[in-house]
Motif scaffolding. Structure first.
Motif, PDB file in Angstrom:
ATOM      1  N   ASN A 523     118.040  -9.193  62.315  1.00 30.94           N
ATOM      2  CA  ASN A 523     117.110  -9.503  61.240  1.00 30.94           C
ATOM      3  C   ASN A 523     117.857  -9.987  60.004  1.00 30.94           C
ATOM      4  O   ASN A 523     119.091  -9.998  59.954  1.00 30.94           O
ATOM      5  N   LYS A 524     117.093 -10.377  59.020  1.00 33.77           N
ATOM      6  CA  LYS A 524     117.666 -10.936  57.804  1.00 33.77           C
ATOM      7  C   LYS A 524     118.528  -9.933  57.065  1.00 33.77           C
ATOM      8  O   LYS A 524     119.541 -10.285  56.446  1.00 33.77           O
ATOM      9  N   GLU A 525     118.160  -8.656  57.165  1.00 35.41           N
ATOM     10  CA  GLU A 525     118.931  -7.621  56.488  1.00 35.41           C
ATOM     11  C   GLU A 525     120.373  -7.582  56.993  1.00 35.41           C
ATOM     12  O   GLU A 525     121.304  -7.308  56.230  1.00 35.41           O
ATOM     13  N   ASP A 526     120.577  -7.846  58.289  1.00 37.73           N
ATOM     14  CA  ASP A 526     121.938  -7.875  58.833  1.00 37.73           C
ATOM     15  C   ASP A 526     122.780  -8.953  58.157  1.00 37.73           C
ATOM     16  O   ASP A 526     123.998  -8.797  58.010  1.00 37.73           O
ATOM     17  N   ILE A 527     122.136 -10.035  57.757  1.00 42.25           N
ATOM     18  CA  ILE A 527     122.875 -11.158  57.142  1.00 42.25           C
ATOM     19  C   ILE A 527     123.164 -10.877  55.675  1.00 42.25           C
ATOM     20  O   ILE A 527     124.306 -10.972  55.226  1.00 42.25           O
ATOM     21  N   VAL A 528     122.125 -10.523  54.929  1.00 43.90           N
ATOM     22  CA  VAL A 528     122.306 -10.343  53.482  1.00 43.90           C
ATOM     23  C   VAL A 528     123.171  -9.139  53.168  1.00 43.90           C
ATOM     24  O   VAL A 528     123.716  -9.031  52.058  1.00 43.90           O
ATOM     25  N   ARG A 529     123.297  -8.203  54.095  1.00 43.85           N
ATOM     26  CA  ARG A 529     124.142  -7.032  53.861  1.00 43.85           C
ATOM     27  C   ARG A 529     125.627  -7.378  53.950  1.00 43.85           C
ATOM     28  O   ARG A 529     126.472  -6.722  53.343  1.00 43.85           O
ATOM     29  N   ILE A 530     125.967  -8.435  54.711  1.00 46.00           N
ATOM     30  CA  ILE A 530     127.368  -8.765  54.951  1.00 46.00           C
ATOM     31  C   ILE A 530     127.838  -9.938  54.092  1.00 46.00           C
ATOM     32  O   ILE A 530     128.968  -9.962  53.601  1.00 46.00           O
ATOM     33  N   THR A 584     127.898 -26.383  61.482  1.00 41.61           N
ATOM     34  CA  THR A 584     128.889 -25.659  62.286  1.00 41.61           C
ATOM     35  C   THR A 584     128.354 -24.255  62.589  1.00 41.61           C
ATOM     36  O   THR A 584     127.239 -23.891  62.199  1.00 41.61           O
ATOM     37  N   SER A 585     129.155 -23.450  63.282  1.00 41.88           N
ATOM     38  CA  SER A 585     128.746 -22.091  63.655  1.00 41.88           C
ATOM     39  C   SER A 585     129.994 -21.275  63.974  1.00 41.88           C
ATOM     40  O   SER A 585     131.124 -21.756  63.824  1.00 41.88           O
ATOM     41  N   SER A 586     129.804 -20.049  64.424  1.00 44.04           N
ATOM     42  CA  SER A 586     130.931 -19.183  64.750  1.00 44.04           C
ATOM     43  C   SER A 586     131.490 -19.476  66.127  1.00 44.04           C
ATOM     44  O   SER A 586     132.688 -19.342  66.373  1.00 44.04           O
ATOM     45  N   MET A 587     130.608 -19.826  67.072  1.00 49.84           N
ATOM     46  CA  MET A 587     131.048 -20.084  68.437  1.00 49.84           C
ATOM     47  C   MET A 587     130.056 -21.015  69.103  1.00 49.84           C
ATOM     48  O   MET A 587     129.008 -21.346  68.552  1.00 49.84           O
ATOM     49  N   SER A 588     130.400 -21.436  70.296  1.00 44.30           N
ATOM     50  CA  SER A 588     129.544 -22.344  71.051  1.00 44.30           C
ATOM     51  C   SER A 588     128.282 -21.626  71.511  1.00 44.30           C
ATOM     52  O   SER A 588     128.286 -20.418  71.766  1.00 44.30           O
ATOM     53  N   GLY A 589     127.181 -22.386  71.595  1.00 40.56           N
ATOM     54  CA  GLY A 589     125.938 -21.846  72.119  1.00 40.56           C
ATOM     55  C   GLY A 589     124.989 -21.351  71.067  1.00 40.56           C
ATOM     56  O   GLY A 589     123.958 -20.751  71.403  1.00 40.56           O
ATOM     57  N   GLU A 590     125.262 -21.542  69.785  1.00 42.54           N
ATOM     58  CA  GLU A 590     124.390 -21.042  68.733  1.00 42.54           C
ATOM     59  C   GLU A 590     123.372 -22.079  68.264  1.00 42.54           C
ATOM     60  O   GLU A 590     122.529 -21.751  67.437  1.00 42.54           O
ATOM     61  N   ALA A 697     129.874 -30.525  63.876  1.00 40.43           N
ATOM     62  CA  ALA A 697     131.285 -30.126  63.890  1.00 40.43           C
ATOM     63  C   ALA A 697     131.520 -29.030  64.924  1.00 40.43           C
ATOM     64  O   ALA A 697     130.586 -28.335  65.356  1.00 40.43           O
ATOM     65  N   PRO A 698     132.790 -28.851  65.307  1.00 36.12           N
ATOM     66  CA  PRO A 698     133.093 -27.759  66.237  1.00 36.12           C
ATOM     67  C   PRO A 698     132.905 -26.401  65.572  1.00 36.12           C
ATOM     68  O   PRO A 698     132.856 -26.312  64.334  1.00 36.12           O
ATOM     69  N   PRO A 699     132.797 -25.307  66.359  1.00 35.40           N
ATOM     70  CA  PRO A 699     132.606 -23.966  65.776  1.00 35.40           C
ATOM     71  C   PRO A 699     133.769 -23.604  64.869  1.00 35.40           C
ATOM     72  O   PRO A 699     134.932 -23.684  65.271  1.00 35.40           O
ATOM     73  N   ILE A 700     133.465 -23.204  63.661  1.00 33.92           N
ATOM     74  CA  ILE A 700     134.509 -22.875  62.695  1.00 33.92           C
ATOM     75  C   ILE A 700     135.165 -21.545  62.996  1.00 33.92           C
ATOM     76  O   ILE A 700     136.269 -21.242  62.518  1.00 33.92           O
ATOM     77  N   GLY A 701     134.470 -20.682  63.810  1.00 33.26           N
ATOM     78  CA  GLY A 701     135.048 -19.405  64.166  1.00 33.26           C
ATOM     79  C   GLY A 701     136.018 -19.493  65.307  1.00 33.26           C
ATOM     80  O   GLY A 701     136.678 -18.514  65.646  1.00 33.26           O
ATOM     81  N   ARG A 721     122.620 -17.522  65.251  1.00 37.16           N
ATOM     82  CA  ARG A 721     121.570 -17.371  66.264  1.00 37.16           C
ATOM     83  C   ARG A 721     121.215 -15.891  66.434  1.00 37.16           C
ATOM     84  O   ARG A 721     122.089 -15.043  66.634  1.00 37.16           O
ATOM     85  N   GLN A 722     119.938 -15.618  66.336  1.00 39.49           N
ATOM     86  CA  GLN A 722     119.477 -14.238  66.466  1.00 39.49           C
ATOM     87  C   GLN A 722     119.810 -13.677  67.858  1.00 39.49           C
ATOM     88  O   GLN A 722     119.640 -14.339  68.872  1.00 39.49           O
ATOM     89  N   LYS A 723     120.303 -12.412  67.870  1.00 40.41           N
ATOM     90  CA  LYS A 723     120.666 -11.691  69.092  1.00 40.41           C
ATOM     91  C   LYS A 723     121.771 -12.391  69.884  1.00 40.41           C
ATOM     92  O   LYS A 723     121.940 -12.146  71.074  1.00 40.41           O
ATOM     93  N   TYR A 724     122.516 -13.286  69.214  1.00 45.20           N
ATOM     94  CA  TYR A 724     123.603 -13.987  69.884  1.00 45.20           C
ATOM     95  C   TYR A 724     124.876 -13.939  69.044  1.00 45.20           C
ATOM     96  O   TYR A 724     125.959 -13.646  69.542  1.00 45.20           O
ATOM     97  N   THR A 725     124.707 -14.214  67.754  1.00 43.86           N
ATOM     98  CA  THR A 725     125.848 -14.166  66.848  1.00 43.86           C
ATOM     99  C   THR A 725     126.184 -12.709  66.535  1.00 43.86           C
ATOM    100  O   THR A 725     125.296 -11.907  66.204  1.00 43.86           O
ATOM    101  N   ALA A 726     127.469 -12.351  66.642  1.00 44.40           N
ATOM    102  CA  ALA A 726     127.910 -10.994  66.335  1.00 44.40           C
ATOM    103  C   ALA A 726     127.922 -10.777  64.829  1.00 44.40           C
ATOM    104  O   ALA A 726     128.189 -11.691  64.051  1.00 44.40           O
ATOM    105  N   LYS A 727     127.607  -9.539  64.426  1.00 47.02           N
ATOM    106  CA  LYS A 727     127.592  -9.231  62.994  1.00 47.02           C
ATOM    107  C   LYS A 727     128.982  -9.412  62.384  1.00 47.02           C
ATOM    108  O   LYS A 727     129.100  -9.824  61.220  1.00 47.02           O
ATOM    109  N   GLU A 728     130.016  -9.103  63.161  1.00 44.99           N
ATOM    110  CA  GLU A 728     131.373  -9.247  62.631  1.00 44.99           C
ATOM    111  C   GLU A 728     131.704 -10.705  62.303  1.00 44.99           C
ATOM    112  O   GLU A 728     132.521 -10.986  61.408  1.00 44.99           O
ATOM    113  N   GLN A 729     131.040 -11.641  63.007  1.00 45.01           N
ATOM    114  CA  GLN A 729     131.335 -13.053  62.761  1.00 45.01           C
ATOM    115  C   GLN A 729     130.775 -13.544  61.432  1.00 45.01           C
ATOM    116  O   GLN A 729     131.163 -14.604  60.942  1.00 45.01           O
ATOM    117  N   LEU A 730     129.855 -12.759  60.843  1.00 40.42           N
ATOM    118  CA  LEU A 730     129.345 -13.133  59.526  1.00 40.42           C
ATOM    119  C   LEU A 730     130.428 -13.001  58.458  1.00 40.42           C
ATOM    120  O   LEU A 730     130.315 -13.596  57.381  1.00 40.42           O
TER     121      LEU A 730
END
Length: 793
Positions: A523-530, A584-590, A697-701, A721-730
């Motif tokens: 959820n959005k809270e996971d993003i704004v918290r990090i 861009t994104s953290s990894m492929s598939g997002e 662009a390629p994934p920056i992570g 991507r919801q339920k795909y991107t890890a919280k640590e990657q934020l």
């Protein structure tokens, strides 16, 4: 260059607390069908559990004990005076509680009621214990050690029964003796009071000691109030009537044992007196025969008047002397009795010295200690500390009684000496009468002494016999055993309540555990918290298979979400030279390519000329998603800057203002290729030809290629991507933002499942509700919603 906009930071006020509460409630409300199913299943399991459990009833009774220390019911001594008090040793309520819990007493109950043999009939959910069984087991010759044995009994015709267990499988006749392994020789008898109503019965045979141990666990004996002498007994049993009978039998055996203790004292007293009567009677008979012979020899028919008066005057002295002699005789016998080591553990005859209250009290205390010691030895050994303490008290009491006897004897001997002096004076006066009469008076005096002793012992014998027949127990039932109407266990209401609570807790704990161990962005809270990077777009889940979801006249929710993203970007890119957007994104598939295609299309729909640049030189996928396989592209220009840009740009059929520049041949050194000066020249030329340039662009992570393009871009859209991107990657986004490695940054949340409650209550709501106005759909019913939940699961 424009200033970097301030990040959007949630406000921590009272409103946010309310919103968080709504979010938690919504999180559970969206899975309400699982709550319903869980509660139904758990309640059903609770119902099955209740049916499988054997109901246990509590049977209670109250017994009033006569305890002289605390008061109680009227004692035996008050009813019969001194005669009854002779045989009534004192007892305390605490002692009686221990007596009621002794194994020996329970063993008598088990043997009398055959409780070690239990009968069952088969029920729908469990075997049901029977009190009155149509077939009873009779122990003809049991083994010394009985092993717990289960036996299935199937009644047959003509008085036959089929017996089955692990060791035997045989058919026998009722009343026929046979050997049952582990039990001994037994036979089945027919109980005509109970009809045969079941096809088969179960019989469980255990040892008496095992059943006694089981009863001890089911039995409770307590004193609820130390100020009264009432003992409360309770027994937990599956059959109310049988439990009541067990308690009645227990109290009956207890009362019977109490009376037997009193009778033991009475029998000991009677036996002692009878032995003395035989001895005194023999001496009295010999003396009377000697008197008769003396009178015949001397031809004495009557004494002279002088002798008669002399005898009458000395009768008082003789009677007193006879009583003293009797007391000395009794004390001597008691002294020998106490000193006899073979009789040290036997009760003493009581009330043989009626004038000595202290000595009689010592005897009663001595007998009470002996009886208490016998009770204790039923359940413990003689080395037990409590028994050792009783032995020490008994030894001390025996020494006290011997000392008391010595003192009493010395006093009686002084009294006897005085009486003998008075009798001697009378005898001196008798010297003046004829010798024959004088000898006769001596014999008469001895006869009178023996008669007094004999009469005294006969009187005590009658008193003891009367006391024995009037012996009553020191307790009585004041509340007969009665079973409760409601089972003690299982407690149905409590079990059903636990089932309902479990039905609620299981989904709640599942959700909480999922949240605890989930490391993906939900959820959005996971993003704004990090991270402090603002969220500029939210794209819902695409149920279709294609990558292009934005159509020219599409009014779908996802189309409106891309329009909202386009609008938000206009606030970041206000200047005319702001044209380059990197995705861009953290990894492929997002969903970078998906977002690039649809964002480019939605901007082209606004009349802007848009170029999609495929700059993922390691794993390009934008061209293939658009259905183009042209080999020439970006790398061709870098290799040969004289190449015509128009030849490298491909117009797309999607929209006349949307174009594509593919990656071209994959270079061996992607990073160095992006860093070449030709890239800067290319970007300058492209900005002149297009209103907007969107770089895939390629994934920056994963690699640093995207960072190398930062000097050419005006804003970086980071796909989460919801339920795909890890919280640590934020943390990657936050690091880029804090280090200002990108000119502007914004987060686009992709693939949002509306049922997951993403961003509930935050006020963004991009796309939620769009497309419904003028295009309303019928709302699903509750059953349709449940069906969709199951199909989705």
């Amino acid at each position: 260059m424009n200033n970097i906009p301030e990040p959007i930071v949630p406000q921590t006020d009272e409103r946010e607390n309310k919103i968080n509460l709504k979010k938690v409630v919504f999180k559970f409300l969206r899975i309400w069908p699982w709550f319903v199913i869980s509660m139904i299943v758990c309640t059903a399991l609770a119902y099955i559990y209740v049916k499988l459990q054997t109901p246990i009833y509590k049977i209670s009774a109250k017994v009033l004990v006569n305890d002289e220390k605390k008061g109680g019911m009227v004692g035996q001594g008050e009813l019969l005076g001194d005669l009854g008090g002779l045989l009534n040793p004192k007892s305390t309520v605490d002692n009686e509680v221990e007596v009621l819990k002794t194994r020996d007493l329970l063993k008598k109950v088990v043997n009398d009621m055959n409780l070690n043999i239990t009968y069952y009939s088969s029920g729908k959910f469990r075997d049901v214990e029977l009190y009155e069984s149509p077939l009873n087991v009779k122990m003809v010759e049991p083994d010394d050690t009985i092993r717990t044995t289960l036996l299935t009994v199937i009644p047959l015709e003509k008085g036959r029964i089929h017996l089955i267990n692990e060791e035997i499988d045989t058919i026998t006749l009722i009343n026929q003796t046979f050997r049952l392994p582990g039990v001994g020789y037994v036979q089945f008898t027919r109980n005509l009071k109970a009809p045969i109503t079941f096809k088969e019965y179960e019989v469980k045979i255990t040892s008496v000691n095992s059943k006694v141990s089981a009863l001890l666990q089911q039995l409770s004996v307590d004193i609820s109030n130390k100020q009264v002498t009432i003992i409360e007994l309770s027994l937990n049993h599956p059959i109310p009537k049988k439990g009541e009978d067990i308690l009645n039998k227990l109290i009956e055996k207890y009362v019977q044992g109490n009376i037997e203790d009193k009778n033991m004292v009475a029998d000991s007293t009677i036996k002692f007196i009878q032995n003395r009567l035989i001895y005194i009677g023999r001496e009295l008979g010999d003396l009377e025969g000697h008197i008769q012979g003396f009178k015949e020899k001397n031809k004495l028919t009557d004494m002279s008047e002088q002798s008669r008066l002399l005898v009458q005057s000395t009768s008082t002295y003789v009677n007193d002397l006879a009583k003293v002699e009797t007391q000395l005789n009794i004390l001597g016998s008691l002294q020998d009795y106490l000193k006899d080591s073979s009789k040290n553990k036997r009760v003493l005859p009581s009330a043989l010295v009626p004038g000595d209250v202290v000595f009689n009290g010592l005897i009663e205390r001595y007998n009470a200690l002996l009886l208490e010691r016998d009770r204790r030895l039923l359940s413990v050994t003689d080395t037990n500390p409590y028994v050792s303490n009783l032995d020490e008290q008994i030894v001390n009491l025996r020494a006290d009684m011997l000392s008391n006897i010595d003192n009493s004897k010395r006093g009686l001997e002084i009294t006897r000496a005085g009486l003998k002096g008075q009798v001697q004076g009378a005898e001196n006066r008798m010297q003046r009468i004829p010798e024959a009469e004088r000898n006769y008076l001596d014999l008469a005096r001895q006869q009178q002494i023996k008669q007094e002793l004999y009469i005294f012992l006969m009187q005590k014998t009658e008193e003891t016999a009367i006391s024995k027949t009037s012996n009553i127990a020191n307790s009585k039932i004041i509340d007969s055993p009665q079973s409760a109407n409601v089972p003690l266990s299982p407690q149905k209401s409590l079990i059903y309540l636990v089932g309902l609570i479990a039905g609620v807790l299981i989904p709640v704990s599942t959700v909480l555990l999922y949240d605890l161990f989930n490391n993906k962005v939900v959820n959005k809270e996971d993003i704004v918290r990090i991270t402090d990077v603002p969220i500029v777009g939210e794209i819902s889940h695409n149920d279709g298979l294609g990558n292009l979801v934005v159509a020219d006249s599409s009014r779908s929710a996802i189309s409106e979400q891309f329009r909202a993203l386009r609008t938000n970007l206009s606030f970041f890119m206000k200047e005319e030279e702001d044209k380059v957007i990197m995705i861009t994104s953290s990894m492929s598939g997002e969903g970078k390519s998906f977002a690039a295609i649809n964002l480019g299309h939605i901007i082209a729909l606004s009349g802007k000329k848009v170029l999609l640049m495929e700059l993922d030189l390691r794993k390009p996928g934008l061209s293939s998603k658009l259905g183009h396989n042209k080999k020439d592209g970006y790398t061709n220009y870098i290799i040969n800057s004289r190449s015509e840009i128009d030849n490298l740009v491909i117009p797309l059929d999607i929209h006349h203002d949307l174009f594509l520049m593919s990656s071209g041949p994959l270079p061996p050194n992607p990073a160095e290729t992006l860093m070449s000066a030709a890239t800067t020249t290319l970007m300058t030329e492209l900005k002149k030809k297009f209103d907007y340039i969107i770089i895939d662009a390629p994934p920056i992570g994963v690699v640093t290629d995207a960072q190398l393009l930062s000097k050419h871009i005006d804003i970086c859209l980071y796909i989460v991507r919801q339920k795909y991107t890890a919280k640590e990657q934020l943390n990657i986004i936050q690091d880029l933002y804090q280090a200002k490695k990108m000119r502007r940054m914004g987060i686009v949340v992709n693939d949002i499942q509306q049922t997951d409650g993403y961003g509930y209550g935050y006020g963004y709501g991009y796309g939620y509700g769009y497309g419904a106005y003028g295009n309303e759909k019928t709302k699903d019913t509750i059953f349709q919603q449940i069906k969709k939940k199951f199909l989705k699961s």
